[in-house]
Design a protein around this motif. Sequence first.
Motif, PDB file in Angstrom:
ATOM      1  N   GLY A   1       1.752 -17.427  -2.288  1.00 32.72           N
ATOM      2  CA  GLY A   1       2.484 -16.167  -2.278  1.00 32.72           C
ATOM      3  C   GLY A   1       2.011 -15.286  -1.142  1.00 32.72           C
ATOM      4  O   GLY A   1       0.964 -15.530  -0.526  1.00 32.72           O
ATOM      5  N   PHE A   2       2.812 -14.239  -0.880  1.00 31.65           N
ATOM      6  CA  PHE A   2       2.522 -13.349   0.229  1.00 31.65           C
ATOM      7  C   PHE A   2       2.628 -11.896  -0.218  1.00 31.65           C
ATOM      8  O   PHE A   2       3.706 -11.415  -0.568  1.00 31.65           O
ATOM      9  N   LEU A   3       1.499 -11.208  -0.225  1.00 30.60           N
ATOM     10  CA  LEU A   3       1.401  -9.784  -0.503  1.00 30.60           C
ATOM     11  C   LEU A   3       1.349  -9.122   0.865  1.00 30.60           C
ATOM     12  O   LEU A   3       0.337  -9.186   1.547  1.00 30.60           O
ATOM     13  N   THR A   4       2.466  -8.517   1.305  1.00 28.20           N
ATOM     14  CA  THR A   4       2.540  -7.959   2.652  1.00 28.20           C
ATOM     15  C   THR A   4       2.783  -6.459   2.606  1.00 28.20           C
ATOM     16  O   THR A   4       3.004  -5.881   1.551  1.00 28.20           O
ATOM     17  N   PHE A   5       2.746  -5.828   3.793  1.00 29.32           N
ATOM     18  CA  PHE A   5       2.899  -4.372   3.875  1.00 29.32           C
ATOM     19  C   PHE A   5       1.961  -3.664   2.893  1.00 29.32           C
ATOM     20  O   PHE A   5       2.335  -2.692   2.239  1.00 29.32           O
ATOM     21  N   ASN A   6       0.743  -4.186   2.747  1.00 29.35           N
ATOM     22  CA  ASN A   6      -0.268  -3.593   1.864  1.00 29.35           C
ATOM     23  C   ASN A   6       0.200  -3.469   0.411  1.00 29.35           C
ATOM     24  O   ASN A   6      -0.188  -2.544  -0.302  1.00 29.35           O
ATOM     25  N   GLY A   7       1.027  -4.406  -0.026  1.00 29.01           N
ATOM     26  CA  GLY A   7       1.514  -4.389  -1.400  1.00 29.01           C
ATOM     27  C   GLY A   7       2.938  -3.891  -1.549  1.00 29.01           C
ATOM     28  O   GLY A   7       3.514  -3.955  -2.631  1.00 29.01           O
ATOM     29  N   GLY A   8       3.530  -3.411  -0.454  1.00 34.21           N
ATOM     30  CA  GLY A   8       4.885  -2.870  -0.507  1.00 34.21           C
ATOM     31  C   GLY A   8       5.976  -3.917  -0.536  1.00 34.21           C
ATOM     32  O   GLY A   8       7.140  -3.599  -0.823  1.00 34.21           O
ATOM     33  N   TYR A   9       5.607  -5.177  -0.249  1.00 31.80           N
ATOM     34  CA  TYR A   9       6.586  -6.267  -0.249  1.00 31.80           C
ATOM     35  C   TYR A   9       5.860  -7.537  -0.675  1.00 31.80           C
ATOM     36  O   TYR A   9       5.034  -8.066   0.058  1.00 31.80           O
ATOM     37  N   CYS A  10       6.163  -8.018  -1.869  1.00 34.02           N
ATOM     38  CA  CYS A  10       5.482  -9.187  -2.423  1.00 34.02           C
ATOM     39  C   CYS A  10       6.499 -10.303  -2.644  1.00 34.02           C
ATOM     40  O   CYS A  10       7.533 -10.092  -3.284  1.00 34.02           O
ATOM     41  N   MET A  11       6.177 -11.502  -2.142  1.00 34.34           N
ATOM     42  CA  MET A  11       7.105 -12.616  -2.194  1.00 34.34           C
ATOM     43  C   MET A  11       6.383 -13.902  -2.562  1.00 34.34           C
ATOM     44  O   MET A  11       5.277 -14.161  -2.117  1.00 34.34           O
TER      45      MET A  11
END
Length: 266
Positions: free
Chosen positions: A67-77
């Motif tokens: 998984g990918f927690l991006t934008f410091n948690g603002g976009y999780c995929m």
Amino acid sequence: MNSVKSPNIKAVFFDIDGTLISLKTKVIPESTQNAIKNLREKGIKVIVATGRSINDLNHIKHIEFDGFLTFNGGYCMTIDGQVMFKQTIHPEDIKNLINHSEKSSVSFSLMYEDKVRISHESPQVLELYTHVNIPVPPLYDKETLDIENVLQVNVFIEPENEVSFMKQVMPNSLSSRWTSLFADVNPGGISKQKGVEYFCEHFNIDVTETMAFGDGGNDISMLKFVEIGVAMGNAGDNVKEIADFVTEEVDNHGVEAALIHFGLLD
């Protein structure tokens, strides 16, 4: 380094810059790549946790993650492309930022789900994109600017001016930083900790079964929240102070060393 008995860790979260990727060599050490592979072979979920955009992950695409927690948690995929969570910055804050920038020398990057736009090619902006080994994005067009869907902003302000800037210009947002060069700005209430919570819920994992690695100020909420928070040897003092364990630097096989220490690797 003597190993210690580890809790039943089921998920490990990794920051990218300065944790997975060396800021000196711009690559992921082979020991780290092997460690991630071994974790996944043991059935442990491995999740990226970064301030980068979901589209700025080419440097790690050769490694399999869960998984990918991006934008410091603002976009999780998830790995299969399922967007678990997405939160944009309040449009009024973006308006304020643009107006402030036009009256001052402050430069910034606007980060979207599918693109990045910059205010101008200032020395600080050029330094950032060289630092993270990403091409410099195009300038934004004020006539067609989308202020509704900004997921994160990089604002190039000095640390000592950060509190007053956020209060005056972007009061609905939250700032953090992993470098003195700029601050990451995210929607209020968003942090890597929140991203960890979403993934724990998705994978039905308790926070007591999690571990995380990081080196910057934007990693602090995550390292404090998980069961075992590991600060890299190259981390700032503010990160090391709150960590459960401080490992070696990324260039000295710090990820592998900590995983061995906690008994997650043989």
